[in-house]
Structures are given as C-alpha cells and as structure tokens.
Design a protein around this motif. Structure first.
Motif, short mmCIF file in Angstrom:
data_model
loop_
_atom_site.label_atom_id
_atom_site.label_comp_id
_atom_site.label_asym_id
_atom_site.label_seq_id
_atom_site.Cartn_x
_atom_site.Cartn_y
_atom_site.Cartn_z
N VAL A 50 0.84 -1.20 0.00
CA VAL A 50 0.00 0.00 0.00
C VAL A 50 0.88 1.25 0.00
CG1 VAL A 50 -1.70 1.31 1.33
CG2 VAL A 50 -2.00 -1.15 1.02
N ALA A 51 1.94 1.24 0.78
CA ALA A 51 2.86 2.39 0.82
C ALA A 51 3.50 2.62 -0.55
CB ALA A 51 3.93 2.19 1.89
N ALA A 52 3.87 1.54 -1.23
CA ALA A 52 4.46 1.67 -2.56
C ALA A 52 3.45 2.24 -3.56
CB ALA A 52 4.99 0.33 -3.05
N ALA A 53 2.20 1.82 -3.46
CA ALA A 53 1.15 2.34 -4.33
C ALA A 53 0.95 3.83 -4.07
CB ALA A 53 -0.15 1.57 -4.13
N LYS A 54 0.93 4.22 -2.80
CA LYS A 54 0.76 5.63 -2.44
C LYS A 54 1.93 6.46 -2.96
CE LYS A 54 1.67 7.10 1.70
NZ LYS A 54 1.67 7.44 3.13
N LYS A 55 3.13 5.96 -2.80
CA LYS A 55 4.32 6.68 -3.26
C LYS A 55 4.28 6.86 -4.78
CE LYS A 55 9.36 6.31 -3.12
NZ LYS A 55 10.49 5.49 -2.66
N THR A 56 3.90 5.82 -5.49
CA THR A 56 3.80 5.91 -6.95
C THR A 56 2.76 6.94 -7.35
OG1 THR A 56 4.49 3.60 -7.21
CG2 THR A 56 3.31 4.59 -9.05
N ILE A 58 1.66 9.57 -5.62
CA ILE A 58 2.11 10.93 -5.30
C ILE A 58 3.21 11.37 -6.26
CG2 ILE A 58 3.28 12.34 -3.54
CD1 ILE A 58 1.58 10.76 -1.45
N HIS A 59 4.14 10.49 -6.56
CA HIS A 59 5.20 10.84 -7.52
C HIS A 59 4.61 11.14 -8.89
CE1 HIS A 59 8.85 9.01 -5.21
NE2 HIS A 59 8.25 9.99 -4.57
N ASP A 60 3.62 10.35 -9.29
CA ASP A 60 2.95 10.57 -10.56
C ASP A 60 2.26 11.93 -10.57
OD1 ASP A 60 2.15 9.44 -13.18
OD2 ASP A 60 0.14 9.68 -12.35
N HIS A 61 1.64 12.28 -9.46
CA HIS A 61 0.99 13.58 -9.34
C HIS A 61 2.03 14.70 -9.52
CE1 HIS A 61 -1.77 16.69 -7.98
NE2 HIS A 61 -0.83 17.10 -7.15
N ILE A 62 3.16 14.56 -8.86
CA ILE A 62 4.21 15.58 -8.96
C ILE A 62 4.73 15.66 -10.39
CG2 ILE A 62 6.57 16.16 -8.27
CD1 ILE A 62 5.82 14.89 -5.50
N ASP A 63 5.01 14.51 -10.99
CA ASP A 63 5.58 14.48 -12.33
C ASP A 63 4.65 15.05 -13.39
OD1 ASP A 63 7.87 13.31 -11.35
OD2 ASP A 63 7.33 11.28 -11.96
N HIS A 64 3.37 14.80 -13.27
CA HIS A 64 2.46 15.19 -14.33
C HIS A 64 1.66 16.45 -13.99
CE1 HIS A 64 3.37 10.99 -15.29
NE2 HIS A 64 3.39 11.46 -16.51
N CYS A 65 0.95 16.41 -12.89
CA CYS A 65 0.05 17.52 -12.56
C CYS A 65 0.83 18.77 -12.17
CB CYS A 65 -0.89 17.11 -11.43
SG CYS A 65 -1.92 15.69 -11.84
N LEU A 66 1.77 18.62 -11.27
CA LEU A 66 2.51 19.77 -10.77
C LEU A 66 3.43 20.33 -11.86
CD1 LEU A 66 2.92 21.50 -8.24
CD2 LEU A 66 4.77 19.97 -7.59
N ALA A 67 4.14 19.47 -12.54
CA ALA A 67 5.06 19.93 -13.58
C ALA A 67 4.29 20.61 -14.71
CB ALA A 67 5.87 18.76 -14.11
N HIS A 68 3.17 20.05 -15.10
CA HIS A 68 2.36 20.64 -16.17
C HIS A 68 1.84 22.02 -15.76
CE1 HIS A 68 -0.45 20.99 -19.46
NE2 HIS A 68 -1.43 21.20 -18.59
N ALA A 69 1.34 22.12 -14.55
CA ALA A 69 0.79 23.40 -14.08
C ALA A 69 1.87 24.47 -13.95
CB ALA A 69 0.08 23.20 -12.75
N ALA A 70 3.05 24.07 -13.55
CA ALA A 70 4.15 25.04 -13.37
C ALA A 70 4.55 25.68 -14.69
CB ALA A 70 5.34 24.35 -12.73
#
Length: 91
Positions: A50-56, A58-70
């Motif tokens: 479950v921790a690995a799924a959560k980490k993946t 959150i990292h995906d959110h950072i890589d795609h959503c945050l980077a795109h918005a920036a």
C-alpha cells in the motif's frame, strides 16, 4: 478539479487489488488461528504494498500535474502548489 487518469493508475490499481486479496487472506489466517509471526509478516507485506502504491501515486501527481501546471498560467501554478502542499500530508 476533474479526475485525470495517468499511465501509472492501472499498475496502482493492480497493486492495490493484490494487497486487498492478501488482506482477505490474513483475515482468514487470523480466523483459523495461524501463528502471530505469520500474521505480522503478511500484514507487513500488505503495508509495504500500500505504501508503494501511495508513493507511486504521489510521484505521478508531482511528475504530471505539478510539472504541467508550473509551465502554464500563474494562477494554475499557484493552484498546483496549493494542491502539492495539501497532498504532502499523506507522505
């Protein structure tokens, strides 16, 4: 905010379904009186999955959503930063 599906989501779902199956197995193990060490080992494996799924996720959110918005509109970037601050409480 609209739901966005990312390439990592099917893999995350697969991991969580596997963890869900293991959790059901652990419940059966408890009900059948299996040794505590076996139960603890299985529960530890579920926690890690479950921790690995959560980490993946959150990292995906950072890589795609945050980077795109920036890269876009300043208001969108501010919203992305606020979303990032909010999601960090789950780390």
């Amino acid at each position: 905010m609209a739901h966005v599906s990312h390439a990592s989501h099917p893999e995350i779902v697969k991991r969580l379904r596997r963890a869900d199956g293991h959790l059901h197995t652990v419940i059966q193990m408890i009900e059948s009186g299996r040794p505590c060490q076996d139960l603890a080992q299985q529960l530890h494996a579920i926690e890690k999955a479950v921790a690995a799924a959560k980490k993946t996720l959150i990292h995906d959110h950072i890589d795609h959503c945050l980077a795109h918005a920036a890269e876009g509109d300043p208001d969108e970037a501010r919203k992305a930063i606020a979303d990032f601050k909010d999601i960090t409480k789950y780390l």
